[in-house]
Design an enzyme around this catalytic site. Structure first.
Site, mmCIF file in Angstrom:
data_model
loop_
_atom_site.group_PDB
_atom_site.id
_atom_site.type_symbol
_atom_site.label_atom_id
_atom_site.label_comp_id
_atom_site.label_asym_id
_atom_site.label_seq_id
_atom_site.Cartn_x
_atom_site.Cartn_y
_atom_site.Cartn_z
ATOM 1 N NE ARG A 104 -0.669 4.533 14.152
ATOM 2 C CZ ARG A 104 0.008 4.098 13.097
ATOM 3 N NH1 ARG A 104 -0.239 2.897 12.570
ATOM 4 N NH2 ARG A 104 0.965 4.844 12.551
ATOM 5 C CG ASP A 105 3.205 1.949 13.452
ATOM 6 O OD1 ASP A 105 2.629 0.884 13.204
ATOM 7 O OD2 ASP A 105 3.916 2.532 12.631
ATOM 8 C CG HIS A 134 1.352 -3.005 14.182
ATOM 9 N ND1 HIS A 134 0.267 -3.651 13.605
ATOM 10 C CD2 HIS A 134 1.356 -1.747 13.678
ATOM 11 C CE1 HIS A 134 -0.355 -2.817 12.790
ATOM 12 N NE2 HIS A 134 0.281 -1.658 12.818
ATOM 13 C CB SER A 191 4.137 1.110 4.520
ATOM 14 O OG SER A 191 3.371 2.257 4.287
ATOM 15 C CG HIS A 193 5.023 6.946 9.627
ATOM 16 N ND1 HIS A 193 4.143 7.108 10.673
ATOM 17 C CD2 HIS A 193 5.359 5.631 9.630
ATOM 18 C CE1 HIS A 193 3.943 5.934 11.262
ATOM 19 N NE2 HIS A 193 4.675 5.029 10.648
ATOM 20 C CG HIS A 212 8.088 1.673 8.797
ATOM 21 N ND1 HIS A 212 7.185 0.648 8.619
ATOM 22 C CD2 HIS A 212 7.399 2.638 9.458
ATOM 23 C CE1 HIS A 212 6.008 0.965 9.135
ATOM 24 N NE2 HIS A 212 6.113 2.188 9.644
#
Length: 298
Positions: A18-19, A22, A172, A201, A203
């Site tokens: 999913r991520d 990108h 994010s 989550h 980053h």
């Protein structure tokens, strides 16, 4: 974690399909999804995220068109997954209720509904619908560095009251530090601990994704989202970073991870990332030698 336990109960969700899309301009094929999802399931991954990087319905001029539809990708994953939960991401204003219904029809077990960290109220109807459709629901509060731990806890409460079984800070911008992660997770658990799970989550923008994930478990989270984000860098385990981090901490404690024998096994990427024919990176030999010392004698 509840009050009677002595260690956090951590669960993982792999977001490669999913991520990770990108990084390849949303070009995953159904064949690739079926292969990767199947291998992750065989490896025992509890939940596997699949779809366009920005969630259900995001394939568009604005968010970049995906090479294949949500239907194709979710169907491919569902064919391969036997034990893991199939997860999708949804952002109100991008996806629609019909797309949530369709995801449930295709076998999605878990939906992550994401909003800006101060706008949880726009997700309440979608959380309710997802629960009515039989899916587990986790809320994701994006850009959590932009507000206080107390506000994060307040917004998380909105999601839990709407029916979310877990709420996670989705860093994010990759802007949080370890102490900021702990403060936000602790505030959330004070607000709804025992009613729902809490997690992160992470980053890699500040090279702190691994550290922030560890910090989240130290804040007694019981669900840990996005641990693979740091793998999107060429050299996630950087010996130089491991040596510097403790010096940046207020206590200046000795770093056990720079001592010989600290690890049993380490992985260092020595080729350019890609699907095939990757070229060797000669400068990584020095890093391999330094990593070898951390494993100690054979």
């Amino acid at each position: 974690m509840n009050e009677t336990t002595t260690a956090p109960r951590v669960r993982l969700l792999d977001s490669t399909l999913r991520d990770g899309s990108h990084a390849i301009r949303h070009r995953y094929t159904p064949e690739q999804v079926e292969l990767v999802a199947g291998r992750l399931d065989e490896a025992g991954m509890p939940a596997i995220g699949v779809g366009h990087g920005d969630g259900l319905g995001a394939s568009s001029i604005q968010y970049m068109r995906s090479a294949h539809t949500d239907d194709e990708l979710l169907s491919a994953a569902r064919r391969a997954i036997r034990s893991a939960r199939l997860a999708v991401t949804f952002q109100p204003g991008i996806g629609t209720k019909r797309q949530l219904e369709r995801a449930a029809e295709l076998g999605a077990d878990l939906v992550r509904i994401a909003t800006h960290c101060t706008e949880a109220d726009i997700a309440t109807q979608h959380i309710g619908l997802s629960r009515d459709l039989g899916m587990d629901v986790h809320g994701d509060l994006m850009m959590p560095h932009m507000t206080s731990p107390e506000k994060i806890a307040e917004q998380a409460r909105i999601m839990v009251d709407a029916g979310a079984t877990g709420v996670h800070i989705m860093d994010s911008a990759g802007a949080l530090t370890m102490d900021e992660v702990k403060a936000r997770l602790a505030a959330m658990l004070r607000e709804f601990g025992g009613e729902a799970e809490a997690g992160i989550h992470a980053h890699q923008n500040l090279s702190l994704a691994v550290a922030n994930t560890v910090a989240a478990t130290q804040a007694t989270t019981v669900s840990n989202k996005g641990p693979l984000h740091y793998l999107r860098t060429q050299n996630p385990l950087n010996p130089e970073n491991l040596a510097v981090y403790p010096k940046r901490l207020p206590t200046n404690r000795p770093n056990p991870y720079t001592q010989p024998g600290a690890f049993d096994q380490l992985l260092c990427m020595t080729v350019n990332p890609g699907w095939g024919g990757q070229s060797f990176l000669p400068h990584t030999l020095g890093k391999v030698q330094r990593l070898r010392t951390l494993c100690g004698p054979e």
